[in-house]
Design an enzyme around this catalytic site. Sequence first.
Site, PDB file in Angstrom:
ATOM      1  N   ASP A 105       1.795  -6.870  -6.636  1.00 34.74           N
ATOM      2  CA  ASP A 105       2.549  -7.273  -5.447  1.00 34.74           C
ATOM      3  C   ASP A 105       2.214  -8.715  -5.090  1.00 34.74           C
ATOM      4  O   ASP A 105       1.047  -9.117  -5.119  1.00 34.74           O
ATOM      5  CB  ASP A 105       2.126  -6.371  -4.274  1.00 34.74           C
ATOM      6  CG  ASP A 105       3.307  -5.879  -3.474  1.00 34.74           C
ATOM      7  OD1 ASP A 105       4.433  -6.342  -3.717  1.00 34.74           O
ATOM      8  OD2 ASP A 105       3.090  -5.008  -2.607  1.00 34.74           O
ATOM      9  N   GLU A 203      13.268   0.492  -0.131  1.00 32.70           N
ATOM     10  CA  GLU A 203      12.373   1.218   0.778  1.00 32.70           C
ATOM     11  C   GLU A 203      13.104   1.555   2.076  1.00 32.70           C
ATOM     12  O   GLU A 203      13.693   0.678   2.726  1.00 32.70           O
ATOM     13  CB  GLU A 203      11.128   0.359   1.064  1.00 32.70           C
ATOM     14  CG  GLU A 203      10.159   1.039   2.033  1.00 32.70           C
ATOM     15  CD  GLU A 203       8.752   0.462   2.015  1.00 32.70           C
ATOM     16  OE1 GLU A 203       8.458  -0.424   1.182  1.00 32.70           O
ATOM     17  OE2 GLU A 203       7.947   0.909   2.842  1.00 32.70           O
TER      18      GLU A 203
HETATM   19  O1  KIV Z   1       2.656  -2.218  -1.200  1.00 28.48           O
HETATM   20  C1  KIV Z   1       3.127  -1.195  -1.712  1.00 28.48           C
HETATM   21  O2  KIV Z   1       2.409  -0.257  -2.068  1.00 28.48           O
HETATM   22  C2  KIV Z   1       4.579  -1.134  -1.898  1.00 28.48           C
HETATM   23  C3  KIV Z   1       5.180   0.143  -2.365  1.00 28.48           C
HETATM   24  C4  KIV Z   1       4.912   1.289  -1.525  1.00 28.48           C
HETATM   25  C5  KIV Z   1       6.599   0.008  -2.748  1.00 28.48           C
HETATM   26  O3  KIV Z   1       5.241  -2.098  -1.690  1.00 28.48           O
END
Ligand code: KIV
Length: 288
Positions: A105, A203
């Site tokens: 991420d 989401e």
């Molecule tokens: O940060 C995260 O875990 C996410 C997912 C839940 C899609 O963005």
Amino acid sequence: MVHCDKAPEGHDLYANLPAVDRKPMTAPALLQAKADGRKIVSLTAYDASFARLLDEAGVDLVLVGDSLGNVIQGLATTIPVSVDDIVYHCRAVSRGLHSALLVADMPFLSAATPERALTNAGRMLAEGGAAMVKLEGAGEMVEITSLLVRHDIPVCAHLGLTPQSVHRLGGYRVQGRDQQARAQLLADARALAEAGASALVLECVPSDLAAEVTANIPIPTIGIGAGVDCDGQILVVHDVLGISPGRRPRFVKDFSEGQYAIRQALAAYVAAVRDGSFPDADHSYAPG
Ligand code: KIV
């Protein structure tokens, strides 16, 4: 656990375990999964032990999400999570994975300029061992997606409820409820797919909107609170195991009632140490 009577060889404990017998998941394989109608199973992970369990269970895509701010760091939002945090957890998770695709991420503002995006996404691959990065939002992120892809950094986009935008959105609520928001989300999804994204997380959007997006873009959608018609699903692993604190969103299903199992195990350990039944002879070394 590293046993004190058996030292691991080298630095990578998991390298010595038997390989998971599955073809590694890749960015092109995600597209193929959509074409074949094969659901993409995804979960988050933050450490090597869980990563190994997920890989063995057949999970296709493992995300080191900035949700680590919530479930690992105990923060109320994901906003304080840093690039260093994600890189650190990616390195751990990558050691536990054999087949699953590792996605990192991109935290809050880490892709706010082209230079920052390239530097930070580059770190996710080069230092964290990730094979893809995830970027929240559209707008400026469309051009950033194209830039990263042109530099051989695969991108997973993320639309709908984007937790890094919590202050602009005014809370964690379902997105895409009115006609204008639905049309915007579909347009954004198309733009991100055209920019070269390999997948799209949706989401907290109504199921029929997620189904419409899924049917109208060439890349796989991965839903979280977006109904059953997405090409895949993702959840936070702590939610699946029922060990995240606080109120659970509607889309979360506790598949293990883990809190009870884990609480029971911890209570048994506490009781056994207190009453002297642990360690017993089986768990002690004989006098030498
Ligand atoms: O940060 C995260 O875990 C996410 C997912 C839940 C899609 O963005």
